[in-house]
Design a protein around this motif. Structure first.
Motif, mmCIF file in Angstrom:
data_model
loop_
_atom_site.group_PDB
_atom_site.id
_atom_site.type_symbol
_atom_site.label_atom_id
_atom_site.label_comp_id
_atom_site.label_asym_id
_atom_site.label_seq_id
_atom_site.Cartn_x
_atom_site.Cartn_y
_atom_site.Cartn_z
ATOM 1 N N THR A 92 0.838 -1.189 0.000
ATOM 2 C CA THR A 92 0.000 0.000 0.000
ATOM 3 C C THR A 92 0.879 1.247 0.000
ATOM 4 O O THR A 92 1.897 1.299 0.699
ATOM 5 N N SER A 93 0.496 2.235 -0.780
ATOM 6 C CA SER A 93 1.309 3.437 -0.916
ATOM 7 C C SER A 93 1.528 4.133 0.415
ATOM 8 O O SER A 93 0.585 4.329 1.188
ATOM 9 N N SER A 94 2.783 4.501 0.673
ATOM 10 C CA SER A 94 3.129 5.280 1.855
ATOM 11 C C SER A 94 4.502 5.901 1.643
ATOM 12 O O SER A 94 5.367 5.280 1.016
ATOM 13 N N PRO A 95 4.740 7.103 2.168
ATOM 14 C CA PRO A 95 6.058 7.730 2.013
ATOM 15 C C PRO A 95 7.191 6.866 2.560
ATOM 16 O O PRO A 95 8.267 6.809 1.957
ATOM 17 N N GLN A 96 6.963 6.183 3.665
ATOM 18 C CA GLN A 96 8.006 5.348 4.250
ATOM 19 C C GLN A 96 8.401 4.213 3.312
ATOM 20 O O GLN A 96 9.584 3.914 3.131
#
Length: 338
Positions: free
Chosen positions: A201-205
């Protein structure tokens, strides 16, 4: 090309515990700061730019290698999508040891795609660097690997030569990026024990970690190509050439992004982009066809089975912590017990 990575650590001493790089700079793809995107209608809401990945690779490469633009650059540089709501940016280079370094970045309002690969010349049996990333607002699909040129399931010597010292690197990122699900047995033949095949799932981390993985894998590849000795045995050069052609033939036929390209730019341009740019060499490096290399895919009247051998698939990572292919491990156990 005879160049050396002076002062760089060997693969076995490669630092796996370095601190992850700072968070990616958040770039609005339509802004003037992104020189490669020529349309303001490109991605508006994504928090990652894959131009950063390509720029890193080019900067890192040119520290050690004199790259020159590929003749392909004149034809393949930028295309608008048919609906005018997206763009395809292409860059390509070559060098003494490198037959082709090329990148494709697709940007639309709903997704972003990176397809980056580097192919050595046939005089070198170095693995193929490959990064394929699909990103939407919620989903990411990633394949990052040093694709072995020769069969490492059957050829322990090739695995020993290029991958033995890289297993810790693969284990590090295997913990951070879980296995992405089923892969057919045919596909797995083109991957190494350190492959990152994952969905998240998209996430900056996650983007930060993915960028770190890309950097680490690419630096390792540069070390390998830097140390590679030029082969002079014509039979071995031909063996390397045929292995690369087999890979290109597989990818040109089975690439999962084929349908997306057709939707974006139409059948004719998509076919040309696949065969002349992304998998350049499929029509020039050899004369064998897909059916020659993979006859079990051939149906009646030469029609290719597009589904593949789905009965033999791997739902989990098929290598153990030592990089041994699990089927071989299990077979060895059975042989030992009589």
């Amino acid at each position: 090309m005879g160049f050396g990575l002076g002062g760089s650590a060997s693969s076995s001493s490669y630092c796996l515990q370095r601190t992850l790089p700072p968070s990616l700079t958040r770039i609005a793809i339509g802004s003037t700061s992104t020189r490669n995107c020529r349309r303001k209608t490109c991605i508006l809401n994504f928090s990652v730019s894959y131009h950063k990945f390509v720029d890193f690779a080019l900067d890192e490469t040119t520290r050690h290698i004199h790259l020159v633009p590929s003749p392909l650059q004149d034809k393949f540089n930028f295309m608008n999508s048919k609906d005018g709501k997206g763009g395809l940016s292409m860059r390509s280079f070559e060098a003494g040891k490198i037959r082709l370094l090329r990148s494709l970045i697709i940007e639309t309002e709903t997704m972003q795609v990176l397809d980056f690969a580097v192919f050595a010349k046939a005089e070198y049996d170095v693995p193929i660097f490959c990064a394929n990333i699909f990103t939407s607002a919620k989903t990411n699909i990633v394949v990052l690997d040093l694709n072995p040129l020769h069969d490492i399931i059957k050829r322990d010597d090739y695995k020993e030569k290029y991958f033995k010292n890289l297993i810790p690197l693969g284990l590090k990122y295997a913990e951070l990026f879980p296995w992405g699900g089923k892969l057919t047995s045919e596909s797995i033949n083109f991957f190494s024990p350190i492959v990152i095949w994952t969905k998240f799932t998209s996430s900056p981390q996650k983007y930060d970690i993915l960028y770190a993985a890309f950097r680490d894998y690419y630096k390792v590849w540069l070390e390998l190509i830097g140390k590679a000795d030029k082969e002079t045995d014509e039979s071995l050069i031909f063996h390397n050439l045929e292995a690369q052609h087999r890979y290109l033939t597989w990818r040109a036929e089975k690439d999962p992004g084929k349908g997306l390209l057709k939707k974006l730019i139409g059948d004719t341009l998509a076919k040309d982009l696949l065969r002349s740019f992304l998998f350049n060499g499929v029509d020039e490096l050899g004369s064998k066809t897909f059916n020659d290399y993979f006859p079990h895919y051939c149906c009646e009247e030469g029609v290719i089975n597009t589904k593949g051998n789905i009965m033999k698939s791997f739902e989990n990572r098929p290598w153990d912590a030592r990089g041994e292919f699990l089927v071989k491990v299990l077979q060895g156990m059975l042989d030992a017990t009589g």
